[in-house]
Design a protein around this motif. Structure first.
Motif, PDB file in Angstrom:
ATOM      1  N   ILE A  70       0.838  -1.207   0.000  1.00 12.03           N
ATOM      2  CA  ILE A  70       0.000   0.000   0.000  1.00 12.03           C
ATOM      3  C   ILE A  70       0.868   1.250   0.000  1.00 12.03           C
ATOM      4  CG2 ILE A  70      -1.650   1.329   1.370  1.00 12.03           C
ATOM      5  CD1 ILE A  70      -2.891  -1.272   2.273  1.00 12.03           C
ATOM      6  N   THR A  71       1.907   1.245   0.849  1.00 12.17           N
ATOM      7  CA  THR A  71       2.791   2.413   0.933  1.00 12.17           C
ATOM      8  C   THR A  71       3.532   2.642  -0.380  1.00 12.17           C
ATOM      9  OG1 THR A  71       3.096   1.915   3.267  1.00 12.17           O
ATOM     10  CG2 THR A  71       4.632   3.459   2.277  1.00 12.17           C
ATOM     11  N   TYR A  72       4.070   1.563  -0.938  1.00 15.01           N
ATOM     12  CA  TYR A  72       4.807   1.686  -2.193  1.00 15.01           C
ATOM     13  C   TYR A  72       3.883   2.149  -3.317  1.00 15.01           C
ATOM     14  CZ  TYR A  72       7.483   0.475  -6.343  1.00 15.01           C
ATOM     15  OH  TYR A  72       8.125   0.542  -7.540  1.00 15.01           O
ATOM     16  N   ALA A  73       2.670   1.606  -3.362  1.00 14.63           N
ATOM     17  CA  ALA A  73       1.725   1.994  -4.411  1.00 14.63           C
ATOM     18  C   ALA A  73       1.371   3.475  -4.305  1.00 14.63           C
ATOM     19  CB  ALA A  73       0.463   1.138  -4.327  1.00 14.63           C
ATOM     20  N   SER A  74       1.172   3.966  -3.081  1.00 11.73           N
ATOM     21  CA  SER A  74       0.846   5.384  -2.906  1.00 11.73           C
ATOM     22  C   SER A  74       1.999   6.267  -3.374  1.00 11.73           C
ATOM     23  CB  SER A  74       0.526   5.669  -1.434  1.00 11.73           C
ATOM     24  OG  SER A  74      -0.608   4.941  -1.030  1.00 11.73           O
ATOM     25  N   TRP A  75       3.240   5.841  -3.083  1.00 10.75           N
ATOM     26  CA  TRP A  75       4.406   6.603  -3.548  1.00 10.75           C
ATOM     27  C   TRP A  75       4.483   6.596  -5.076  1.00 10.75           C
ATOM     28  CZ3 TRP A  75       8.703   4.461  -6.152  1.00 10.75           C
ATOM     29  CH2 TRP A  75       9.749   5.343  -6.371  1.00 10.75           C
ATOM     30  N   LYS A  76       4.240   5.426  -5.676  1.00 13.20           N
ATOM     31  CA  LYS A  76       4.320   5.318  -7.131  1.00 13.20           C
ATOM     32  C   LYS A  76       3.215   6.144  -7.801  1.00 13.20           C
ATOM     33  CE  LYS A  76       6.071   3.361 -10.881  1.00 13.20           C
ATOM     34  NZ  LYS A  76       5.999   1.927 -11.175  1.00 13.20           N
ATOM     35  N   LEU A  77       2.012   6.089  -7.246  1.00 11.51           N
ATOM     36  CA  LEU A  77       0.895   6.845  -7.815  1.00 11.51           C
ATOM     37  C   LEU A  77       1.106   8.348  -7.642  1.00 11.51           C
ATOM     38  CD1 LEU A  77      -2.044   4.593  -6.602  1.00 11.51           C
ATOM     39  CD2 LEU A  77      -1.308   4.914  -8.976  1.00 11.51           C
ATOM     40  N   ALA A  78       1.733   8.746  -6.528  1.00  7.95           N
ATOM     41  CA  ALA A  78       2.004  10.177  -6.326  1.00  7.95           C
ATOM     42  C   ALA A  78       2.917  10.709  -7.420  1.00  7.95           C
ATOM     43  CB  ALA A  78       2.634  10.403  -4.953  1.00  7.95           C
ATOM     44  N   GLY A  79       3.848   9.861  -7.905  1.00  6.71           N
ATOM     45  CA  GLY A  79       4.707  10.264  -9.007  1.00  6.71           C
ATOM     46  C   GLY A  79       3.955  10.420 -10.312  1.00  6.71           C
ATOM     47  N   MET A  80       2.730   9.878 -10.378  1.00  2.90           N
ATOM     48  CA  MET A  80       1.887  10.022 -11.561  1.00  2.90           C
ATOM     49  C   MET A  80       0.823  11.100 -11.390  1.00  2.90           C
ATOM     50  SD  MET A  80       1.306   6.023 -12.518  1.00  2.90           S
ATOM     51  CE  MET A  80       2.694   4.971 -12.981  1.00  2.90           C
ATOM     52  N   GLY A  81       0.963  11.882 -10.320  1.00  2.00           N
ATOM     53  CA  GLY A  81       0.042  12.990 -10.128  1.00  2.00           C
ATOM     54  C   GLY A  81      -1.180  12.683  -9.294  1.00  2.00           C
ATOM     55  N   VAL A  82      -1.248  11.493  -8.702  1.00  2.00           N
ATOM     56  CA  VAL A  82      -2.400  11.137  -7.868  1.00  2.00           C
ATOM     57  C   VAL A  82      -2.112  11.578  -6.437  1.00  2.00           C
ATOM     58  CG1 VAL A  82      -3.862   9.265  -7.019  1.00  2.00           C
ATOM     59  CG2 VAL A  82      -2.919   9.167  -9.331  1.00  2.00           C
ATOM     60  N   PRO A  83      -2.966  12.400  -5.807  1.00  2.00           N
ATOM     61  CA  PRO A  83      -2.723  12.822  -4.427  1.00  2.00           C
ATOM     62  C   PRO A  83      -2.606  11.615  -3.496  1.00  2.00           C
ATOM     63  CG  PRO A  83      -4.496  14.107  -5.415  1.00  2.00           C
ATOM     64  CD  PRO A  83      -4.182  12.999  -6.380  1.00  2.00           C
ATOM     65  N   PRO A  84      -1.721  11.685  -2.481  1.00  2.00           N
ATOM     66  CA  PRO A  84      -1.510  10.527  -1.597  1.00  2.00           C
ATOM     67  C   PRO A  84      -2.787   9.998  -0.955  1.00  2.00           C
ATOM     68  CG  PRO A  84       0.209  12.161  -1.250  1.00  2.00           C
ATOM     69  CD  PRO A  84      -0.782  12.788  -2.185  1.00  2.00           C
ATOM     70  N   ALA A  85      -3.650  10.885  -0.483  1.00  2.00           N
ATOM     71  CA  ALA A  85      -4.894  10.432   0.156  1.00  2.00           C
ATOM     72  C   ALA A  85      -5.768   9.682  -0.842  1.00  2.00           C
ATOM     73  CB  ALA A  85      -5.650  11.618   0.742  1.00  2.00           C
ATOM     74  N   ARG A  86      -5.852  10.196  -2.069  1.00  2.00           N
ATOM     75  CA  ARG A  86      -6.685   9.529  -3.081  1.00  2.00           C
ATOM     76  C   ARG A  86      -6.075   8.185  -3.480  1.00  2.00           C
ATOM     77  NH1 ARG A  86      -9.067  12.998  -7.881  1.00  2.00           N
ATOM     78  NH2 ARG A  86     -10.230  13.689  -6.048  1.00  2.00           N
ATOM     79  N   GLY A  87      -4.740   8.131  -3.618  1.00  2.00           N
ATOM     80  CA  GLY A  87      -4.096   6.871  -3.971  1.00  2.00           C
ATOM     81  C   GLY A  87      -4.269   5.827  -2.890  1.00  2.00           C
ATOM     82  N   THR A  88      -4.177   6.251  -1.614  1.00  2.00           N
ATOM     83  CA  THR A  88      -4.352   5.305  -0.514  1.00  2.00           C
ATOM     84  C   THR A  88      -5.792   4.836  -0.426  1.00  2.00           C
ATOM     85  OG1 THR A  88      -2.564   6.372   0.722  1.00  2.00           O
ATOM     86  CG2 THR A  88      -4.083   4.977   1.969  1.00  2.00           C
ATOM     87  N   LEU A  89      -6.748   5.778  -0.544  1.00  2.00           N
ATOM     88  CA  LEU A  89      -8.146   5.373  -0.454  1.00  2.00           C
ATOM     89  C   LEU A  89      -8.549   4.498  -1.630  1.00  2.00           C
ATOM     90  CD1 LEU A  89     -10.565   5.746   1.438  1.00  2.00           C
ATOM     91  CD2 LEU A  89     -11.443   7.409  -0.187  1.00  2.00           C
ATOM     92  N   ALA A  90      -7.927   4.718  -2.791  1.00  2.00           N
ATOM     93  CA  ALA A  90      -8.217   3.848  -3.933  1.00  2.00           C
ATOM     94  C   ALA A  90      -7.856   2.408  -3.601  1.00  2.00           C
ATOM     95  CB  ALA A  90      -7.436   4.322  -5.157  1.00  2.00           C
ATOM     96  N   GLN A  91      -6.748   2.217  -2.903  1.00  2.00           N
ATOM     97  CA  GLN A  91      -6.356   0.863  -2.516  1.00  2.00           C
ATOM     98  C   GLN A  91      -7.272   0.307  -1.433  1.00  2.00           C
ATOM     99  OE1 GLN A  91      -1.881   0.323  -2.441  1.00  2.00           O
ATOM    100  NE2 GLN A  91      -2.032   2.548  -2.290  1.00  2.00           N
TER     101      GLN A  91
END
Length: 334
Positions: A93-114
């Motif tokens: 989950i942590t790694y995915a949020s970091w990777k998605l943040a590099g694609m412009g996805v806000p951390p909260a949205r990337g985490t909640l998506a998971q």
């Protein structure tokens, strides 16, 4: 927890040593052509797991140009992080949020998506588990151990989904959780002689973002339709891997029994902190399959060999993609 798990697994292996010897002798009985099907089915599993996450983000206006192969690669990376780091799934989950943040996805949205992917996966899992238990009961193949395991896992999945949604809907309890996270993180930093590493405002802002994202989902739940549909395929692929492994040894196991065993083993892997639940996963799955009537030696051989193939495949291929992403991320400007 890892030490306790290791001791338990060692005790089980010692107690079942004759079965382990029989299992080792049974390995040459595997049909290599059937066992080779694990590779394409595992790749399909990575692809649909990625789609279950990215379908939600696309519905929220993110990652619209992502290709299926990219989704599969990212899913492989997330699984690699969980395999290599003993964290009960938190590393992915942590790694995915970091990777998605590099694609412009806000951390909260990337985490909640998971978290949303986990929620719809738990719900679809409970539906399939109910169908599997009903079939086993109607066909007379359901032993008490199997049926009670199915009931317990289903209740746990629904309880975790409902409890998580209830927590995220209430801001005050979320802030209490944020306070606990801050104290634990800074206490850990103090133990190893580091200054405080977590800022209160950063964590509170992150949890507030989760709260806002959940409110958006509840206001328009249509974004969960596609992830919910993909989650059924995730279960079919993941449980199908072990059905293939059993078939390679000539065992025609009931798919419902395999699904219940897969579900209970998955829950065990999320509780135990060994990488990807290694040790506990195999013991739980083998135990339930044997309780369901499968021969012990062939079942041990099939599940152990399948897990070895799947773990090696995830680590070998995931490592290359993971290193590439980390190298690119390190060169990215702050």
């Amino acid at each position: 927890m890892s030490t306790v798990t290791l001791l338990l697994v060692a005790g089980i292996v010692i107690a079942a040593w004759p079965t382990m010897v029989d299992a080792a002798r049974s390995l040459p009985l595997a049909n290599p052509w059937i066992m080779a099907l694990l590779v394409p089915v595992q790749l399909a599993s990575f692809a649909v797991t990625g789609e279950a996450l990215f379908a939600y983000l696309r519905a929220r206006g993110e990652l619209r140009g992502m290709r299926p192969l990219t989704a599969m690669r990212m899913s492989l990376e997330f699984n690699f992080a969980n395999h290599m780091l003993p964290s009960g799934g938190a590393a992915g989950i942590t790694y995915a949020s970091w990777k998605l943040a590099g694609m412009g996805v806000p951390p909260a949205r990337g985490t909640l998506a998971q978290l949303a992917r986990f929620a719809v996966t738990f719900v679809s899992f409970s539906i399939m588990l109910l169908a599997a238990a009903t079939w086993l009961l109607a066909s007379g193949q359901g032993t008490p151990a199997v049926l009670w395991s199915a009931a317990g896992v289903g209740a746990l999945a629904l309880g975790a989904t409902g409890g998580g949604a209830l927590l995220l809907r209430r801001r005050r309890p979320l802030h209490r959780v944020a306070g606990v996270v801050i104290r634990v993180a800074n206490w850990g930093a103090h133990i190893i002689g580091r200054p405080a590493v977590v800022r209160t405002e950063t964590v509170v802002r992150f949890f507030d973002g989760l709260h806002v994202e959940l409110r958006e989902i509840l206001r328009d739940p249509r974004a969960l339709r596609a992830p919910f549909a993909w989650s059924f395929l995730v279960h079919v692929c993941d449980a199908g891997l072990f059905w293939i492994a059993l078939a390679a040894f000539g065992l025609r196991a009931d798919p419902a029994l395999v699904f219940v065993a897969y579900g209970l083993a998955t829950v065990a892997s999320m509780v135990v902190t060994t990488p990807n639940g290694v040790g506990a996963y195999e013991v739980v799955m083998i135990g339930l399959l044997v309780a369901g009537g499968l021969p012990s030696a062939l079942t041990v051989a099939a599940i152990t060999l399948a897990r070895a193939i799947l773990l090696v495949g995830t680590i070998v291929f995931g490592w290359a993609f993971y290193q590439h992403s980390v190298a690119r991320g390190g060169r990215r400007a702050p």
